[in-house]
Design an enzyme around this catalytic site. Sequence first.
Site, mmCIF file in Angstrom:
data_model
loop_
_atom_site.group_PDB
_atom_site.id
_atom_site.type_symbol
_atom_site.label_atom_id
_atom_site.label_comp_id
_atom_site.label_asym_id
_atom_site.label_seq_id
_atom_site.Cartn_x
_atom_site.Cartn_y
_atom_site.Cartn_z
ATOM 1 N N SER A 41 40.351 30.834 20.445
ATOM 2 C CA SER A 41 40.470 31.940 21.398
ATOM 3 C C SER A 41 41.595 32.918 21.058
ATOM 4 O O SER A 41 41.631 34.013 21.602
ATOM 5 C CB SER A 41 40.700 31.378 22.802
ATOM 6 O OG SER A 41 41.804 30.501 22.805
ATOM 7 N N ASP A 335 47.933 34.632 29.819
ATOM 8 C CA ASP A 335 47.443 33.609 30.746
ATOM 9 C C ASP A 335 48.059 32.266 30.365
ATOM 10 O O ASP A 335 49.008 32.227 29.585
ATOM 11 C CB ASP A 335 45.908 33.583 30.786
ATOM 12 C CG ASP A 335 45.291 33.127 29.469
ATOM 13 O OD1 ASP A 335 46.034 32.651 28.573
ATOM 14 O OD2 ASP A 335 44.062 33.240 29.323
ATOM 15 N N HIS A 338 47.372 31.985 26.345
ATOM 16 C CA HIS A 338 47.264 33.058 25.347
ATOM 17 C C HIS A 338 48.361 34.109 25.460
ATOM 18 O O HIS A 338 48.767 34.463 26.570
ATOM 19 C CB HIS A 338 45.890 33.734 25.484
ATOM 20 C CG HIS A 338 44.764 32.767 25.388
ATOM 21 N ND1 HIS A 338 44.098 32.295 26.499
ATOM 22 C CD2 HIS A 338 44.216 32.148 24.323
ATOM 23 C CE1 HIS A 338 43.179 31.426 26.120
ATOM 24 N NE2 HIS A 338 43.229 31.317 24.804
#
Length: 370
Positions: A41, A335, A338
Amino acid sequence: MATATNRALINPISSLFLYVLLFESRGLCESVPGMYIFGDSLVDVGNNNYMPASFAKANNPHNGIDFPSGKPTGRFSNGKNAADFLAEKVGLPSPSPYLSLVSNSNELSDISDLVTGVSFASGGAGIFNGSDEIFGQSIPLTKQVGYYSIVHDKLVQHMGSDKAQAHLSKSLFFVVIGSNDLLDYFNKNPRASKDYTPEEYVDLMVSTLKGLYQRLYELGARKFVVSGVSMIGCCPAQRRQNATSECNVEANYWSINYNDGLRSLLRGLKRESSDIHYSYFDTYRVMDSIIQDPEFYGITEIKAACCGRGKLKADGKCTIFSTYCSNRKNHLFWDLYHPTEHTSSIFANMIYSGPQPVTDPMNVEQLVDV
Ligand SMILES: *[C@@H]1O[C@H](CO)[C@@H](O)[C@H](O)[C@H]1NC(C)=O
Ligand SMILES: *[C@@H]1O[C@H](CO)[C@@H](O)[C@H](O)[C@H]1NC(C)=O
């Protein structure tokens, strides 16, 4: 600037960053024809949006709030991520998600989409297949390499073998993987932490990765841009589990250990095939530098996420119901896992033109010219 310089003298990595700012790139000598991206991600640009069963998606606000469109794109970020910034630096469009190029009939759409690069990165992906594959949550690295082999065959079919090989040997293969495998272990996935000691687990990560690098080499890859893992134990999701919001020192210890294994893997690959060139990026070192001297990087919040809820805004993902910070540029994390766009741009600057030991044995600017 005077303050920055004084700080830089105190913090060696900050001074490296200053070096990057002062001695900005001298322009591209060679051009990079394509960039092929593998990973999780941290570099996903939307593959998971094409997986109906996946919960590992960032296709909801407030993700994308600072993206040029202002809309969520599948990036786990308020804006761009390191893949976008690195593509910009080498003069390429940000590679499209592989799954967006596959039509309903599972045929790759247009060859022109494949030439300048493709992203196979997928949120939640790891070196190990994990449980993710069973639930169709993400594209594990083995499967990403499998998808790349389809792209490779398509390029050979359209360009001919020699031209395809020439194209691929000058292209960059950007690999950002390993965080999910480590997080899995340190979140005490019963399977992982029962069957293996941390040392065995990390060794298995590296040896599995070796086979995948060899496969990419067989399929024409010659120039690798490889990111180590960051300070896994310092992401808000890990700090949240500590009463005083400290980093998980054990997770950090094994992150370093994995990075050491990764570096020796790369040195070994280079010994076996001298036409392999790579640039290793020490994300851990840069993250450590930011945490030690955040103000130097314009950051004031290193513990709490910007978007989320609860303790350190790390009780859950960033959703439309989350609150988010008004200044995304002064937060290290977007978040619970990340980095913000701002942090990603610091990383990308370093990946591109950071000196040793942040990049080893060379940076991407030098790798392009090899
Ligand atoms: C992952 O799954 C593929 C088949 O889907 C298998 O070939 C591969 O060996 C597996 N990799 C690992 C590391 O378990
Ligand atoms: C919190 O982290 C610190 C530093 O790693 C550690 O010494 C302490 O034991 C942790 N506390 C809890 C409750 O996990």
